[in-house]
Design a protein around this motif. Structure first.
Motif, PDB file in Angstrom:
ATOM      1  N   PRO A 272     -13.781  31.361  36.776  1.00  8.83           N
ATOM      2  CA  PRO A 272     -13.026  30.165  37.160  1.00  8.83           C
ATOM      3  C   PRO A 272     -13.399  28.928  36.359  1.00  8.83           C
ATOM      4  O   PRO A 272     -12.573  28.024  36.187  1.00  8.83           O
ATOM      5  N   GLN A 273     -14.646  28.879  35.865  1.00  9.45           N
ATOM      6  CA  GLN A 273     -15.113  27.632  35.248  1.00  9.45           C
ATOM      7  C   GLN A 273     -16.185  27.913  34.200  1.00  9.45           C
ATOM      8  O   GLN A 273     -17.082  28.731  34.413  1.00  9.45           O
ATOM      9  N   LEU A 274     -16.090  27.249  33.051  1.00  6.60           N
ATOM     10  CA  LEU A 274     -17.188  27.220  32.082  1.00  6.60           C
ATOM     11  C   LEU A 274     -18.027  25.981  32.345  1.00  6.60           C
ATOM     12  O   LEU A 274     -17.569  25.017  32.968  1.00  6.60           O
ATOM     13  N   PHE A 275     -19.255  25.995  31.829  1.00  8.15           N
ATOM     14  CA  PHE A 275     -20.170  24.876  32.052  1.00  8.15           C
ATOM     15  C   PHE A 275     -20.752  24.412  30.709  1.00  8.15           C
ATOM     16  O   PHE A 275     -21.084  25.232  29.849  1.00  8.15           O
ATOM     17  N   GLY A 276     -20.858  23.100  30.562  1.00  8.11           N
ATOM     18  CA  GLY A 276     -21.368  22.530  29.330  1.00  8.11           C
ATOM     19  C   GLY A 276     -22.767  23.027  29.004  1.00  8.11           C
ATOM     20  O   GLY A 276     -23.586  23.253  29.896  1.00  8.11           O
ATOM     21  N   ALA A 277     -23.034  23.204  27.701  1.00  2.98           N
ATOM     22  CA  ALA A 277     -24.340  23.699  27.257  1.00  2.98           C
ATOM     23  C   ALA A 277     -24.502  23.345  25.780  1.00  2.98           C
ATOM     24  O   ALA A 277     -23.514  23.090  25.082  1.00  2.98           O
ATOM     25  N   PRO A 278     -25.723  23.335  25.266  1.00  7.24           N
ATOM     26  CA  PRO A 278     -25.917  23.181  23.814  1.00  7.24           C
ATOM     27  C   PRO A 278     -25.568  24.491  23.111  1.00  7.24           C
ATOM     28  O   PRO A 278     -26.103  25.550  23.463  1.00  7.24           O
ATOM     29  N   VAL A 279     -24.659  24.434  22.148  1.00  2.31           N
ATOM     30  CA  VAL A 279     -24.210  25.637  21.443  1.00  2.31           C
ATOM     31  C   VAL A 279     -24.181  25.357  19.946  1.00  2.31           C
ATOM     32  O   VAL A 279     -24.302  24.218  19.504  1.00  2.31           O
ATOM     33  N   VAL A 280     -23.980  26.431  19.154  1.00  2.06           N
ATOM     34  CA  VAL A 280     -24.028  26.320  17.699  1.00  2.06           C
ATOM     35  C   VAL A 280     -22.744  26.885  17.103  1.00  2.06           C
ATOM     36  O   VAL A 280     -22.341  28.009  17.433  1.00  2.06           O
ATOM     37  N   ALA A 281     -22.113  26.117  16.213  1.00  6.50           N
ATOM     38  CA  ALA A 281     -20.934  26.586  15.492  1.00  6.50           C
ATOM     39  C   ALA A 281     -21.380  27.309  14.228  1.00  6.50           C
ATOM     40  O   ALA A 281     -22.096  26.742  13.404  1.00  6.50           O
ATOM     41  N   THR A 282     -20.971  28.557  14.066  1.00  2.00           N
ATOM     42  CA  THR A 282     -21.373  29.346  12.899  1.00  2.00           C
ATOM     43  C   THR A 282     -20.299  29.393  11.821  1.00  2.00           C
ATOM     44  O   THR A 282     -20.588  29.795  10.693  1.00  2.00           O
ATOM     45  N   ASP A 283     -19.079  29.006  12.140  1.00  2.00           N
ATOM     46  CA  ASP A 283     -18.007  28.967  11.146  1.00  2.00           C
ATOM     47  C   ASP A 283     -16.917  28.036  11.649  1.00  2.00           C
ATOM     48  O   ASP A 283     -16.986  27.513  12.768  1.00  2.00           O
ATOM     49  N   ILE A 284     -15.905  27.816  10.825  1.00  2.00           N
ATOM     50  CA  ILE A 284     -14.844  26.857  11.152  1.00  2.00           C
ATOM     51  C   ILE A 284     -14.170  27.198  12.475  1.00  2.00           C
ATOM     52  O   ILE A 284     -14.049  26.355  13.372  1.00  2.00           O
ATOM     53  N   ARG A 285     -13.704  28.427  12.588  1.00  2.00           N
ATOM     54  CA  ARG A 285     -12.909  28.797  13.770  1.00  2.00           C
ATOM     55  C   ARG A 285     -13.769  28.921  15.019  1.00  2.00           C
ATOM     56  O   ARG A 285     -13.321  28.587  16.117  1.00  2.00           O
ATOM     57  N   ALA A 286     -14.997  29.390  14.852  1.00  2.00           N
ATOM     58  CA  ALA A 286     -15.910  29.425  15.997  1.00  2.00           C
ATOM     59  C   ALA A 286     -16.193  28.009  16.479  1.00  2.00           C
ATOM     60  O   ALA A 286     -16.260  27.745  17.684  1.00  2.00           O
ATOM     61  N   GLY A 287     -16.370  27.086  15.534  1.00  2.00           N
ATOM     62  CA  GLY A 287     -16.607  25.692  15.910  1.00  2.00           C
ATOM     63  C   GLY A 287     -15.450  25.103  16.675  1.00  2.00           C
ATOM     64  O   GLY A 287     -15.627  24.417  17.694  1.00  2.00           O
ATOM     65  N   ALA A 288     -14.224  25.366  16.211  1.00  2.00           N
ATOM     66  CA  ALA A 288     -13.050  24.867  16.925  1.00  2.00           C
ATOM     67  C   ALA A 288     -12.966  25.469  18.321  1.00  2.00           C
ATOM     68  O   ALA A 288     -12.633  24.784  19.296  1.00  2.00           O
ATOM     69  N   ALA A 289     -13.284  26.764  18.426  1.00  2.00           N
ATOM     70  CA  ALA A 289     -13.241  27.420  19.735  1.00  2.00           C
ATOM     71  C   ALA A 289     -14.245  26.804  20.697  1.00  2.00           C
ATOM     72  O   ALA A 289     -13.952  26.608  21.886  1.00  2.00           O
TER      73      ALA A 289
END
Length: 344
Positions: A272-289
Motif C-alpha cells: 500500500p505504501q513506500l517509505f522514504g529512505a537513503p538510496v543510490v542511483a546506479t544508472d539514468i533510468r534507475a535514478g529516475a525510477a
C-alpha cells in the motif's frame, strides 16, 4: 566516452569521413552487458582494419566499401544500427543492414541523414539499403520528442494520483506505454501532440515484458517496476534486453517494496505504501525510477548519485516542481564520482 556510452557514435562518422577513428571504449550506465563487438564487426565488414588496445578502438580504412551486415535479430542494437548506418552513408557502393533497429530515434536519425543527402532505402524497417554518396550537406532538423521522458512523467502522475499533461509528444509511439497505464486504471486521453493522464486511486497490477520497438521500452521498465510495487495484486515484469536492468530493486526494497528477482524477471507484490529512505542511483533510468518512488513515498527520500539522471532528463527537478513536487537537487561534491544527491 568513459562516462557516456552514446559518445562512441562518433566512430562511424569519423571513419567514413576521415578514414580513421580512435575512440576510447565506452562506459555508460551499469545495466548489464552491452559489448561494442556489433560495431567493431560491422566496421570490419565495411573494410576497416580495427585494433583494440589500451582501452581504445583504432579503426582505419582508405575508404569503406559497402557490404551486407546481419545484426542480431533478438536485440536489434540501437547503437550499432546508428553507428554502422552513419559509417555507410559515405562508403563506396551499397550497404545492406539486416535486423536493424526500428526505434523511433533511429528512424529520426535516418530521416535526418536523408535530408542531408544520404541515400537510404527502407527507412523505418528492419532492412536498410544505404548507397554511399561523396558528401553530405547541412540541413535544419528538429529532433522528435523524448519518449522516455514523456513516459516517466506519465508514470509519475499515475504514482502520485495526479493530473499530468505531456506535450509535445507522439502518442502513437507511446501507445504500448499508455495501454499499460490504462490497464493499471489510469484515465488517459490523447490529442494530436499531447497525452493527458489522470489518476485518483491505487493502480492495478499489470504484467509487462520488455522488447525492441514496438515492444515495451526497457528504459521505462524501472519506472514501471515502481508503479507495480504499489499496485493492487501481483505482477511480473520480464526483462529481455539488459541483464542487470533490475539493479534498482535493492533500493526499492529499502523503501518497503516486496519484490523478488529471478533470472530475466521480477515478481512485484504490491504494497500500500513506500517509505522514504537513503538510496543510490546506479544508472539514468534507475535514478529516475527512484525519484518517482520518492514522490509517492511517505517521508523524505535521499538519492545519492542523482546527477546521472541529468544525462537523460533535462531539468527533471524543475519540471517536477512545476507539477507540485517537493524536490531539491543538492550540489555535487565531486563531478568525477557523480555523487550529487536528490532530496524529496
Amino acid at each position: 566516452v568513459r562516462r557516456m556510452r552514446g559518445s562512441f557514435y562518433v566512430a562511424g562518422p569519423l571513419l567514413t569521413r576521415f578514414g580513421e577513428a580512435q575512440v576510447p571504449l565506452p562506459g555508460g550506465c551499469v545495466i548489464g552487458s552491452r559489448p561494442v563487438d556489433f560495431h567493431v564487426r560491422g566496421f570490419k565488414a565495411l573494410g576497416a582494419k580495427v585494433d583494440e588496445k589500451y582501452g581504445v578502438m583504432h579503426a582505419k580504412a582508405d575508404r569503406l566499401v559497402g557490404t551486407r551486415i546481419d545484426m542480431d535479430p533478438r536485440l536489434r542494437s540501437v547503437g550499432a544500427t546508428v553507428n554502422l548506418m552513419l559509417a555507410a552513408t559515405m562508403a563506396q557502393g551499397t550497404t545492406i543492414i539486416e535486423n536493424a533497429s526500428r526505434e523511433p530515434e533511429v528512424v529520426d536519425c535516418q530521416q535526418f541523414l536523408a535530408a542531408c543527402g544520404a541515400r537510404i532505402d527502407g527507412i523505418g524497417t528492419t532492412t536498410l539499403r544505404i548507397t554511399g554518396v561523396e558528401r553530405l550537406t547541412g540541413t535544419e532538423w528538429s529532433a522528435i520528442p523524448d519518449r522516455m521522458e514523456a513516459g516517466t512523467f506519465l508514470i509519475a502522475g499515475a504514482l502520485t494520483r495526479g493530473d499530468v499533461t505531456v506535450t509535445p509528444a507522439e502518442p502513437e509511439r507511446l501507445r504500448i506505454v499508455t495501454d499499460m497505464l490504462v490497464q493499471a486504471g489510469c484515465d488517459v486521453s490523447i490529442s494530436e501532440n499531447a497525452v493527458r493522464l489522470r489518476m485518483d486511486k491505487r493502480p492495478e497490477a499489470v504484467d509487462v515484458m520488455t522488447a525492441p520497438y514496438p515492444g515495451y521500452p526497457t528504459d521505462l521498465q524501472p519506472n514501471t517496476g515502481v508503479l507495480m510495487s504499489v499496485a493492487k495484486g501481483t505482477s511480473v515484469i520480464e526483462e529481455t534486453i539488459f541483464d542487470a536492468r533490475f539493479n534498482y530493486v535493492d533500493e526499492l526494497l529499502r523503501m518497503g517494496a516486496d519484490v523478488r528477482v529471478m533470472e530475466g524477471a521480477a515478481i512485484f507484490k504490491g504494497v500500500p505504501q513506500l517509505f522514504g529512505a537513503p538510496v543510490v542511483a546506479t544508472d539514468i533510468r534507475a535514478g529516475a525510477a527512484l525519484i518517482l518512488a520518492g514522490l509517492c513515498a511517505e517521508g523524505a527520500t535521499e538519492i545519492s548519485g542523482a546527477s546521472l539522471v541529468d544525462r537523460g532528463y533535462e531539468d527533471i527537478t524543475g519540471k517536477l516542481k512545476g507539477l507540485g513536487a517537493q524536490i531539491e537537487m543538492l550540489p555535487e561534491a565531486d563531478a568525477e564520482t557523480s555523487d550529487a544527491e536528490c532530496l524529496l
